[in-house]
Motif scaffolding. Structure first.
Motif, mmCIF file in Angstrom:
data_model
loop_
_atom_site.group_PDB
_atom_site.id
_atom_site.type_symbol
_atom_site.label_atom_id
_atom_site.label_comp_id
_atom_site.label_asym_id
_atom_site.label_seq_id
_atom_site.Cartn_x
_atom_site.Cartn_y
_atom_site.Cartn_z
ATOM 1 N N MET A 159 11.694 6.481 -7.538
ATOM 2 C CA MET A 159 10.737 7.476 -7.053
ATOM 3 C C MET A 159 11.117 7.983 -5.669
ATOM 4 S SD MET A 159 7.048 5.719 -7.968
ATOM 5 C CE MET A 159 7.305 4.170 -7.107
ATOM 6 N N VAL A 160 10.914 9.280 -5.477
ATOM 7 C CA VAL A 160 10.971 9.907 -4.156
ATOM 8 C C VAL A 160 9.675 10.680 -3.996
ATOM 9 C CG1 VAL A 160 12.139 11.627 -2.713
ATOM 10 C CG2 VAL A 160 13.498 10.080 -4.134
ATOM 11 N N HIS A 161 9.029 10.516 -2.868
ATOM 12 C CA HIS A 161 7.738 11.176 -2.647
ATOM 13 C C HIS A 161 7.899 12.694 -2.775
ATOM 14 C CE1 HIS A 161 3.958 12.433 -0.942
ATOM 15 N NE2 HIS A 161 3.546 11.184 -1.154
ATOM 16 N N PRO A 162 6.934 13.359 -3.405
ATOM 17 C CA PRO A 162 7.014 14.810 -3.592
ATOM 18 C C PRO A 162 7.250 15.588 -2.294
ATOM 19 C CG PRO A 162 5.212 13.933 -4.902
ATOM 20 C CD PRO A 162 5.736 12.796 -4.072
ATOM 21 N N ARG A 163 6.714 15.102 -1.160
ATOM 22 C CA ARG A 163 6.912 15.838 0.100
ATOM 23 C C ARG A 163 8.376 15.809 0.556
ATOM 24 N NH1 ARG A 163 3.857 11.502 1.849
ATOM 25 N NH2 ARG A 163 5.045 9.938 2.967
ATOM 26 N N HIS A 164 9.160 14.903 -0.025
ATOM 27 C CA HIS A 164 10.562 14.770 0.374
ATOM 28 C C HIS A 164 11.536 15.301 -0.680
ATOM 29 C CE1 HIS A 164 9.614 12.590 3.969
ATOM 30 N NE2 HIS A 164 8.982 11.647 3.301
ATOM 31 N N GLN A 165 11.021 15.748 -1.817
ATOM 32 C CA GLN A 165 11.923 16.199 -2.873
ATOM 33 C C GLN A 165 12.610 17.504 -2.474
ATOM 34 O OE1 GLN A 165 9.699 15.951 -6.539
ATOM 35 N NE2 GLN A 165 9.664 13.732 -6.432
ATOM 36 N N ASP B 144 0.822 -1.206 0.000
ATOM 37 C CA ASP B 144 0.000 0.000 0.000
ATOM 38 C C ASP B 144 0.857 1.257 0.000
ATOM 39 O OD1 ASP B 144 -2.229 -1.615 -0.037
ATOM 40 O OD2 ASP B 144 -2.753 -1.277 2.076
ATOM 41 N N GLY B 145 1.978 1.219 0.711
ATOM 42 C CA GLY B 145 2.880 2.370 0.736
ATOM 43 C C GLY B 145 3.473 2.650 -0.638
ATOM 44 N N ILE B 146 3.841 1.587 -1.364
ATOM 45 C CA ILE B 146 4.386 1.776 -2.712
ATOM 46 C C ILE B 146 3.299 2.287 -3.654
ATOM 47 C CG2 ILE B 146 5.433 0.642 -4.707
ATOM 48 C CD1 ILE B 146 6.851 -1.247 -2.707
ATOM 49 N N LEU B 147 2.091 1.735 -3.536
ATOM 50 C CA LEU B 147 0.991 2.220 -4.378
ATOM 51 C C LEU B 147 0.715 3.700 -4.122
ATOM 52 C CD1 LEU B 147 -1.525 -0.757 -4.277
ATOM 53 C CD2 LEU B 147 -0.336 0.131 -6.302
ATOM 54 N N ASP B 148 0.694 4.101 -2.859
ATOM 55 C CA ASP B 148 0.481 5.509 -2.524
ATOM 56 C C ASP B 148 1.604 6.375 -3.091
ATOM 57 O OD1 ASP B 148 -1.866 4.951 -1.121
ATOM 58 O OD2 ASP B 148 -0.863 4.930 0.838
ATOM 59 N N LEU B 149 2.837 5.922 -2.900
ATOM 60 C CA LEU B 149 3.997 6.661 -3.417
ATOM 61 C C LEU B 149 3.890 6.820 -4.926
ATOM 62 C CD1 LEU B 149 6.919 7.828 -3.210
ATOM 63 C CD2 LEU B 149 7.715 5.451 -3.427
ATOM 64 N N TRP B 150 3.637 5.734 -5.628
ATOM 65 C CA TRP B 150 3.596 5.739 -7.083
ATOM 66 C C TRP B 150 2.493 6.674 -7.584
ATOM 67 C CZ3 TRP B 150 4.818 0.422 -9.634
ATOM 68 C CH2 TRP B 150 5.231 0.597 -10.955
#
Length: 174
Positions: free
Chosen positions: A96-102, A17-23
């Protein structure tokens, strides 16, 4: 706070679920990770399942980065070549890096962790990846040591009339 990277984590519902959310979040923020916004978890799920099947068959390995709250914040899949003449290099997919961490250097950290992982695999001499042109990704990868070794003009059709180059990057490990 830096991400905590794990190679070959145990796949469970929370990780899936975490990967799906990230993607989905990366895609919907304009990221070039195989889909075009808007994309839903349900659209992405079959592709993630294909990655998990490759992992189960020993053809791919997952590198995941968790943030300080334990959430999936970054991923990359290291995929072996099945062609007997190309087993000395591997593919890096779904970086991928989550947008909140870019903007925090986590992309560089992810690529460094992927390089370390690849160096730990017997016989691997290089990492290869492709990226969508027109977003500056090739400059980012070049700043991390990758070299552009090829480009297929207009190979990626984001939308009718919006074709992007498929840029091939290589990081020698020897």
């Amino acid at each position: 706070m830096p991400l905590t990277f794990t190679l070959d984590p145990s796949v469970n519902r929370e990780l899936r679920d975490g990967i799906l959310d990230l993607w989905a979040d990366v895609t919907n923020a304009g990221g070039a990770v195989g889909f075009v916004a808007p994309a839903t978890r349900e659209e992405i799920r079959p592709e993630l399942v294909r990655h998990f099947v490759a992992m189960a068959e020993g053809r791919a390995r997952l590198l995941v980065g968790h943030d300080e709250d334990g959430r999936v914040a970054a991923t990359a899949f290291l995929t072996h070549n099945s062609h007997r003449l190309m087993t000395h290099w591997l593919w890096l997919y779904t970086v991928m890096v989550h947008p909140r961490h870019q903007g925090r250097g986590y992309g560089r950290d992810l690529l460094a962790a992927a390089e370390d992982a690849a160096r730990g695999i017997d016989g691997i001499e290089a990492i290869r990846l492709t990226c969508r042109g027109g977003l500056g990704l090739e400059r980012f990868y070049a700043s991390c040591g990758y070299k552009e070794v090829g480009r297929v003009p207009g190979a990626i059709r984001v939308a009718p009339g919006d074709e992007r180059d498929d840029v091939i990057m290589l990081l020698p490990l020897t």
